[in-house]
Every structure is written in structure tokens, then in C-alpha cells.
Design an enzyme around this catalytic site. Structure first.
Site, mmCIF file in Angstrom:
data_model
loop_
_atom_site.group_PDB
_atom_site.id
_atom_site.type_symbol
_atom_site.label_atom_id
_atom_site.label_comp_id
_atom_site.label_asym_id
_atom_site.label_seq_id
_atom_site.Cartn_x
_atom_site.Cartn_y
_atom_site.Cartn_z
ATOM 1 N N ARG A 126 -23.556 11.097 -51.105
ATOM 2 C CA ARG A 126 -24.838 11.802 -51.063
ATOM 3 C C ARG A 126 -24.643 13.269 -50.717
ATOM 4 O O ARG A 126 -25.520 14.069 -50.954
ATOM 5 C CB ARG A 126 -25.774 11.164 -50.011
ATOM 6 C CG ARG A 126 -26.382 9.841 -50.426
ATOM 7 C CD ARG A 126 -27.338 9.328 -49.355
ATOM 8 N NE ARG A 126 -28.501 10.171 -49.181
ATOM 9 C CZ ARG A 126 -29.273 10.174 -48.087
ATOM 10 N NH1 ARG A 126 -28.983 9.363 -47.091
ATOM 11 N NH2 ARG A 126 -30.318 10.964 -48.010
ATOM 12 N N TYR A 127 -23.530 13.597 -50.064
ATOM 13 C CA TYR A 127 -23.307 14.961 -49.593
ATOM 14 C C TYR A 127 -21.994 15.506 -50.147
ATOM 15 O O TYR A 127 -21.076 14.740 -50.444
ATOM 16 C CB TYR A 127 -23.259 14.977 -48.057
ATOM 17 C CG TYR A 127 -24.502 14.428 -47.421
ATOM 18 C CD1 TYR A 127 -25.634 15.212 -47.280
ATOM 19 C CD2 TYR A 127 -24.551 13.106 -46.970
ATOM 20 C CE1 TYR A 127 -26.794 14.704 -46.698
ATOM 21 C CE2 TYR A 127 -25.700 12.581 -46.386
ATOM 22 C CZ TYR A 127 -26.828 13.386 -46.251
ATOM 23 O OH TYR A 127 -27.964 12.880 -45.680
ATOM 24 N N ARG A 130 -18.744 15.073 -47.562
ATOM 25 C CA ARG A 130 -18.377 13.776 -46.994
ATOM 26 C C ARG A 130 -18.690 12.626 -47.939
ATOM 27 O O ARG A 130 -19.546 12.751 -48.823
ATOM 28 C CB ARG A 130 -19.032 13.548 -45.636
ATOM 29 C CG ARG A 130 -20.527 13.781 -45.600
ATOM 30 C CD ARG A 130 -20.925 14.206 -44.177
ATOM 31 N NE ARG A 130 -22.362 14.271 -43.988
ATOM 32 C CZ ARG A 130 -23.095 15.359 -44.250
ATOM 33 N NH1 ARG A 130 -22.528 16.447 -44.752
ATOM 34 N NH2 ARG A 130 -24.396 15.351 -44.042
ATOM 35 N N CYS A 139 -22.711 -7.854 -40.910
ATOM 36 C CA CYS A 139 -23.046 -7.256 -39.613
ATOM 37 C C CYS A 139 -23.110 -8.378 -38.584
ATOM 38 O O CYS A 139 -23.251 -9.542 -38.941
ATOM 39 C CB CYS A 139 -24.409 -6.574 -39.659
ATOM 40 S SG CYS A 139 -24.475 -5.253 -40.862
ATOM 41 N N CYS A 143 -30.572 -5.793 -38.533
ATOM 42 C CA CYS A 143 -31.671 -4.989 -37.994
ATOM 43 C C CYS A 143 -32.818 -5.038 -38.995
ATOM 44 O O CYS A 143 -32.620 -4.730 -40.181
ATOM 45 C CB CYS A 143 -31.210 -3.556 -37.784
ATOM 46 S SG CYS A 143 -29.674 -3.455 -36.868
ATOM 47 N N CYS A 146 -33.339 -2.016 -41.279
ATOM 48 C CA CYS A 146 -32.114 -1.468 -41.878
ATOM 49 C C CYS A 146 -32.351 -0.795 -43.239
ATOM 50 O O CYS A 146 -33.033 -1.334 -44.101
ATOM 51 C CB CYS A 146 -31.079 -2.571 -42.041
ATOM 52 S SG CYS A 146 -29.567 -2.005 -42.824
ATOM 53 N N ARG A 148 -30.063 -0.327 -45.311
ATOM 54 C CA ARG A 148 -29.168 -0.903 -46.316
ATOM 55 C C ARG A 148 -29.468 -2.368 -46.599
ATOM 56 O O ARG A 148 -28.561 -3.144 -46.909
ATOM 57 C CB ARG A 148 -27.729 -0.684 -45.849
ATOM 58 C CG ARG A 148 -26.881 -0.069 -46.912
ATOM 59 C CD ARG A 148 -25.646 0.613 -46.371
ATOM 60 N NE ARG A 148 -25.854 2.034 -46.196
ATOM 61 C CZ ARG A 148 -25.274 2.745 -45.240
ATOM 62 N NH1 ARG A 148 -24.464 2.177 -44.388
ATOM 63 N NH2 ARG A 148 -25.510 4.027 -45.156
ATOM 64 N N ASP A 306 -36.639 4.999 -41.660
ATOM 65 C CA ASP A 306 -36.573 5.229 -43.111
ATOM 66 C C ASP A 306 -37.635 4.416 -43.864
ATOM 67 O O ASP A 306 -38.014 3.333 -43.409
ATOM 68 C CB ASP A 306 -35.179 4.842 -43.643
ATOM 69 C CG ASP A 306 -34.104 5.797 -43.158
ATOM 70 O OD1 ASP A 306 -34.432 6.976 -42.911
ATOM 71 O OD2 ASP A 306 -32.946 5.370 -43.021
ATOM 72 N N ASP A 343 -34.667 11.362 -42.707
ATOM 73 C CA ASP A 343 -33.815 11.409 -43.888
ATOM 74 C C ASP A 343 -34.747 11.412 -45.094
ATOM 75 O O ASP A 343 -35.571 10.496 -45.245
ATOM 76 C CB ASP A 343 -32.908 10.163 -43.878
ATOM 77 C CG ASP A 343 -31.634 10.404 -44.647
ATOM 78 O OD1 ASP A 343 -31.557 11.395 -45.379
ATOM 79 O OD2 ASP A 343 -30.704 9.576 -44.514
ATOM 80 N N LYS A 349 -30.814 14.857 -44.223
ATOM 81 C CA LYS A 349 -31.433 14.804 -42.892
ATOM 82 C C LYS A 349 -32.069 16.147 -42.539
ATOM 83 O O LYS A 349 -31.416 17.175 -42.558
ATOM 84 C CB LYS A 349 -30.388 14.418 -41.849
ATOM 85 C CG LYS A 349 -29.906 13.003 -42.063
ATOM 86 C CD LYS A 349 -28.761 12.650 -41.169
ATOM 87 C CE LYS A 349 -28.146 11.347 -41.621
ATOM 88 N NZ LYS A 349 -27.350 11.478 -42.863
HETATM 89 S S1 SF4 Z 1 -28.577 -0.989 -39.323
HETATM 90 FE FE1 SF4 Z 1 -28.080 -2.283 -41.089
HETATM 91 S S2 SF4 Z 1 -25.911 -1.913 -41.459
HETATM 92 FE FE2 SF4 Z 1 -26.345 -1.214 -39.367
HETATM 93 S S3 SF4 Z 1 -25.940 -3.006 -38.060
HETATM 94 FE FE3 SF4 Z 1 -28.095 -3.032 -38.548
HETATM 95 S S4 SF4 Z 1 -28.223 -4.369 -40.328
HETATM 96 FE FE4 SF4 Z 1 -26.094 -3.745 -40.143
#
Ligand code: SF4
Length: 358
Positions: A126-127, A130, A139, A143, A146, A148, A306, A343, A349
Site C-alpha cells: 500500500r505504501y 514498505r 490468530c 478480533c 478486524c 483483515r 476501520d 486509515d 493513515k
Molecule cells: S486484529 Fe485481526 S489479524 Fe490482528 S489479531 Fe485480531 S483478528 Fe488477528
């Protein structure tokens, strides 16, 4: 001596639910993974109120280590109009809820089009300076907010062939000076393989810094042991970015994990996501940032949540978020305050300021 007041519920719950587990097992990260809650029938043993929402919640992905479960105050869950309301800040982050099925128009499955910004398998660009490598999507907890979630399908581990291709790509893009290894959680991949991945990346002439992003010091601090320190220690210019959202995620086990990261000579910084009902309060954030500073983890960013599908119940209005951060900025030291950012798709960001809100 580090003067942090830990949440006592951890010891009460550990005794109540896992009192029969010998310390040697409890402190073994593989035991924590093996005994994690990953199916609905196990989940309702602890959260019987969820039974009413069984049909919907069966469609969700979740995982909770016994350790992280022990941080939850089970009395702070209630049934309200056939929906379980989660008031506990720890539970809110990892226990699936029917609120995830409501969706605002601006929310997307992959808000930053990471999937499409992937020049090669296993990385996202994206950048300019990096690149992000996603060696796994596994994981030690999922979360609910999340970014992702698009990557939450069945578990994968990056292949050597992919690493070879990424290395070649970075080699032909000399503006890339930093490699971010995220996920999933990089500390869940076999250590020898992680070592190999770091080595392959840092041996590229133009790569100056490696950054590893992990949520394990909160979800599974037992994993951050001497084995991990031993790998990190081999490399210089290595940062570990932790992810803590609430002061109750910090326990003596966290402290040990942080000491092990430091024994590996890693520089430490933390990212937090501002989440309604989790940490959108002055005293909570103050305690979190002070605790991180005491542990020698620099609070780096606090993100506005997000625009991920099904996360509107976590959104703190930008205006309230800024008011809260301005109050913190006036009252706590610069070393303990992170930058409040959002973001933006296509923009990256951006610091949240009065002008942005207007
Ligand atoms: S934010 Fe997403 S990638 Fe990070 S630990 Fe939580 S579930 Fe996993």
C-alpha cells in the site's frame, strides 16, 4: 518492580474454571491452543445466553484461549430483546455477536482492497517505502473489528516459493526499506520458519527495518518465551508492534512476555483501536497508556475503527474520539500518548484533527 494494578478477575476465573489445570500446562502455549474455544458448543458452556442466537452465530469464526477467557467478567453479559449484550470490554473484542450482522453502507469486507493490492501471494503493497507480508492468517483470537476479516478463511502458511518471489520483488523495488510481517500472527508460525523469513528479508540490501505485528502478548503471552527471544536476538533493527486495547489485557504473564521480547533486543511500540464499549473512556485509556509506558512499550497509534462490515457497534464518532484524545493529551505525558489516526482507503493513515472532522 513494575507498579501496575492488575485486574483480579483473572485469578478468580482461572481458579474457578481451570483450577484443575497444573501450572506447567497452563503456561504451555501449545496447551492453550489445544484447549482454546473454537466451536459453538464449547462457547455456550461459558456464555449460555448465546444459545438464543445459535443459528446466526454458527456462521461466525472465533477462537479464545483459556487464558484470554479468564480475563472476562462473565457477569457483564446480559440478554436484551433476544440479543446478548456484551458489556465486558474483553468479551466484546472476541465473542461473536449478532450485532455483526447489521451493516452500514460505508462498510466493506476488505476496506483497503488489500486483497487486490497484493502484487504476489502472501504480501500487500500500500505504501512506497514498505511492504506487508502475511505469512499466515491464523490468530490466537479473532478480533470482531478486524480489518483483515477478508483473510479469515481456512488457515494457511506462506510457502518458501512465495518468500522467494517476494524477495525478488523487493529486490527490484529499492524504495522498499521496511518489511512488516503481520498476519494472522507471525509468532504462531514455526519459529525456525519465522527465523528463515526474517533472514531472507533482512538480507535484501535495501531492507533496513523489520517490523513484526503481534497480538500474542495479549491473547497468548505464554508463546512469547525464550525461544522467541532467541530468534529476535539474532537481528538488529527489529521492531515488535503489540496490540493492546484495554488495561485488563495486561497481566503478570504479559509482563513476562514483554521481558522476553526485550531480551530479544526488539524495540517495542503498541497499536490500539478505539472501540465503543471497550476503551472509549478517559480513565481506561489513561490506565492503558500508562501501563504500556511502564512496560516500556511506546503507545504508537490509536486507530479510529476501520470501516469493516459489521463493526458499526464499535464505532466511536470521530468528534467524541478527538475530544477524548485532546483531553488525554492535555493531561498525560507525551511519552505515553499515541497518535490518533484514521486509515483512509487510497490515502493511508491520517491524523484525526479538527480540520479533518470539519
Ligand atoms: S486484529 Fe485481526 S489479524 Fe490482528 S489479531 Fe485480531 S483478528 Fe488477528
Amino acid at each position: 518492580v513494575i507498579h501496575i494494578k492488575y485486574n483480579e478477575i483473572y485469578h478468580t476465573n482461572k481458579e474457578k474454571f481451570f483450577g484443575h489445570v497444573p501450572d506447567i500446562q497452563w503456561n504451555d502455549w501449545k496447551w492453550q491452543i489445544r484447549n482454546g474455544i473454537r466451536n459453538f458448543d464449547d462457547l455456550i458452556k461459558y456464555f449460555p445466553l448465546l444459545e438464543k442466537n445459535r443459528e446466526k452465530l454458527l456462521k461466525t469464526n472465533f477462537f479464545i484461549t483459556p487464558y484470554f477467557l479468564s480475563l472476562i467478567d462473565l457477569d457483564r453479559l446480559e440478554m436484551n430483546k433476544n440479543k446478548m449484550k456484551i458489556y465486558d470490554p474483553i468479551a466484546r473484542q472476541v465473542i461473536p455477536s449478532v450485532e455483526e450482522f447489521s451493516c452500514n453502507l460505508d462498510e466493506k469486507t476488505d476496506p483497503f482492497s488489500e486483497f487486490h493490492k497484493s502484487p504476489l501471494t502472501g504480501c500487500v503493497k500500500r505504501y512506497k517505502d514498505r511492504i506487508l507480508i502475511l505469512p499466515t492468517n491464523i490468530c490466537a483470537g479473532y478480533c470482531r473489528y478486524c480489518t483483515r476479516k477478508w483473510n479469515w478463511n481456512s488457515g494457511y502458511l506462506i510457502k518458501r516459493e512465495d518468500i522467494k518471489n517476494i524477495k525478488k520483488y523487493i529486490g527490484s523495488n529499492p524504495s522498499i526499506r521496511e518489511v512488516i510481517i503481520s498476519g494472522g500472527d507471525p509468532f504462531l508460525i514455526p519459529v525456525g520458519f519465522l527465523d528463515e523469513l526474517i533472514y531472507e528479508m533482512i538480507s535484501i540490501d535495501t531492507v533496513e527495518v523489520i517490523r513484526i505485528a503481534t497480538r500474542l502478548p495479549a491473547f497468548l503471552p505464554q508463546r512469547i518465551n525464550r525461544e522467541i527471544s532467541g530468534i529476535l536476538k539474532k537481528y538488529k533493527s527489529l521492531w515488535v508492534i503489540t496490540h493492546f486495547n484495554h488495561p485488563d489485557e495486561i497481566t503478570p504473564a504479559t509482563q513476562e512476555a514483554v521481558e522476553n521480547l526485550m531480551a530479544g533486543n526488539a524495540a517495542l511500540a503498541n497499536q490500539t483501536v478505539m472501540l465503543k464499549g471497550v476503551n472509549d473512556g478517559y480513565e481506561i485509556l489513561k490506565k492503558l497508556f500508562y501501563s504500556l509506558e511502564s512496560l516500556r512499550i511506546k503507545p504508537y497509534y490509536i486507530f479510529h475503527c476501520d470501516p469493516v462490515k459489521g463493526t458499526s457497534h464499535f464505532k466511536v464518532p470521530l468528534k467524541s474520539g478527538l475530544k477524548l484524545m485532546n483531553r488525554l493529551r492535555r493531561n498525560i505525558s507525551g511519552l505515553s500518548i499515541p497518535l490518533y489516526v484514521m486509515d483512509l482507503p487510497g490515502k493511508g493513515k491520517i491524523p484525526v484533527t479538527d480540520e479533518i472532522i470539519r
